[in-house]
Enzyme design. Structure first.
Site, PDB file in Angstrom:
ATOM      1  N   CYS A   1       0.828  -1.208   0.000  1.00 50.87           N
ATOM      2  CA  CYS A   1       0.000   0.000   0.000  1.00 50.87           C
ATOM      3  C   CYS A   1       0.863   1.260   0.000  1.00 50.87           C
ATOM      4  O   CYS A   1       1.419   1.636   1.037  1.00 50.87           O
ATOM      5  CB  CYS A   1      -0.931  -0.017   1.206  1.00 50.87           C
ATOM      6  SG  CYS A   1      -1.944   1.478   1.327  1.00 50.87           S
TER       7      CYS A   1
ATOM      8  N   CYS B   1      -0.356   4.101   2.230  1.00 49.28           N
ATOM      9  CA  CYS B   1      -0.092   3.893   3.653  1.00 49.28           C
ATOM     10  C   CYS B   1       1.384   4.128   3.989  1.00 49.28           C
ATOM     11  O   CYS B   1       1.699   4.749   4.992  1.00 49.28           O
ATOM     12  CB  CYS B   1      -0.424   2.451   4.065  1.00 49.28           C
ATOM     13  SG  CYS B   1      -1.904   1.778   3.340  1.00 49.28           S
ATOM     14  N   ASP B   2       2.271   3.604   3.173  1.00 49.03           N
ATOM     15  CA  ASP B   2       3.675   3.518   3.581  1.00 49.03           C
ATOM     16  C   ASP B   2       4.659   4.361   2.773  1.00 49.03           C
ATOM     17  O   ASP B   2       5.833   4.436   3.130  1.00 49.03           O
ATOM     18  CB  ASP B   2       4.123   2.043   3.528  1.00 49.03           C
ATOM     19  CG  ASP B   2       3.310   1.177   4.490  1.00 49.03           C
ATOM     20  OD1 ASP B   2       2.897   1.700   5.540  1.00 49.03           O
ATOM     21  OD2 ASP B   2       3.080   0.003   4.184  1.00 49.03           O
TER      22      ASP B   2
END
Ligand code: NDP
Length: 311
Positions: free
Chosen positions: A136, A139-140
């Site tokens: 993701c 997200c990261d």
């Protein structure tokens, strides 16, 4: 778990969608039963830091966030049970679910079983998930400012993630073919981005370095020439698709060709009294906060339906 009682609502899945549905249903005094599933906690349980969930200015650890949601639901009376639904009978109400050998009956059902990221399946990749290996970018990606990032895949997800990640670092896009499933517009955008290098006809043999417990590079192999090379990278993003966890509901509710639940508006599915929440229906946003929002919607629909039916 008391299998003799008829439940008002069973929630399948314990990620953000399932837990939020559980909080709302529990506060409505519906005593929800949450079937946790084999990937308990959902996608957040394999994420490290979550920095975009509102309310946590310093960020929060993914597993901690999802555990807090669970505790919040339990505080209001939600019951959690380990295991997966192995059989679902949704032809008539009450619905019947078999949770690894135990049958339960329920008036309503919320399916929040999510979609699992498809992984390459390399042992080194699996060992480094959350330690530089991610599925993701939203997200990261932030953790790779000024770093070298590798993205795997040749579909729209890979193109989107590769482009997005150039906000943070330089990207090497590795794809096993020299033709793409991605749409032309997304592919053109990648080709025009000077911060993306494409490596085609190439597969990953190993993610390094398991010994160090962090990503330091990837061993690549050109499948045409057989030539191998080492690509030093700090982040390894796998974007080769997702698999919605709907196998057990196939043939009973309407699913699209990839297995995602087809929404009939709001949180409704094609079966009356069966609702959806989160990534099991949403192939576009796939965020913790959108899944939580969907969980809330599903629980509110359950509450209204049961009230209208006089339960
Ligand atoms: P896709 O199924 O479209 O693409 C998956 C890609 O991963 C393919 O290039 C495939 O390669 C590759 N792949 C699959 N398995 C492996 C493997 N084991 N090793 C190496 N490569 C592998 O999935 P996406 O997630 O990209 O897209 C899913 C859907 O969501 C699509 O309909 C897409 O259009 C849509 N989407 C739309 C977006 C947008 O419009 N903004 C953004 C993201 C997704 P191969 O081609 O060789 O099979």
């Amino acid at each position: 778990m008391d299998t003799a009682i008829l439940r008002d609502v069973v929630i399948v899945g314990s990620g953000c969608a399932g837990n939020t549905a559980a909080i709302y249903a529990a506060r409505a005094n519906l005593k929800p039963l949450v079937v946790m599933g084999h990937e308990a906690g959902g996608q957040l349980s394999i994420t490290s830091e979550v920095e975009n969930f509102p309310g946590f200015p310093e960020g929060i650890n993914g597993p901690d966030l999802v555990e807090s949601m669970k505790k919040q639901a339990q505080r209001f009376g939600a019951e959690y049970v380990h295991g997966n639904v192995v059989t679902a009978e949704l032809q008539r109400r009450p619905f019947r679910l078999n949770i690894e050998g135990q049958w339960v009956e329920t008036r309503t059902l919320i399916i929040a079983s999510g979609a699992s990221a498809r992984w390459l399946g390399l042992p080194s990749e699996q060992k480094l998930i959350g330690k530089g290996v991610s599925s993701c970018a939203t997200c990261d990606g932030f953790f790779y400012r000024g770093k070298k990032i590798l993205v795997i895949g040749g579909g729209d997800s890979a193109m989107e993630e590769a482009n997005f990640l150039t906000r943070f670092g330089s990207v090497t896009l590795v794809h096993r073919k020299d033709s793409f499933r991605a749409s032309k517009i997304m592919l053109d955008r990648v080709r025009a981005n000077p911060k993306i290098k494409m490596v085609l006809n190439t597969v990953v043999d190993e993610v390094l370095d398991v010994e160090q417990g962090m990503v330091t590079g990837a061993r690549l192999r050109n499948i045409v020439t057989g030539e191998t090379s080492l690509e030093p990278v700090d982040g390894f993003f796998v974007a080769i698709g997702h698999i919605p966890n709907t196998k057990v509901f196939r043939g009973q509710i309407d699913l699209d060709e990839d297995g995602y639940i087809i929404s009939k508006g709001g949180a409704r599915t094609s079966v009356h009294a069966v609702f959806h929440a989160g990534d099991v229906q949403d192939r576009v946003y796939r965020q913790a906060i959108t899944a939580s929002g969907a969980g809330c919607m599903a629980a509110m629909e359950v509450e209204r339906l049961l009230e209208a039916e006089g339960h």
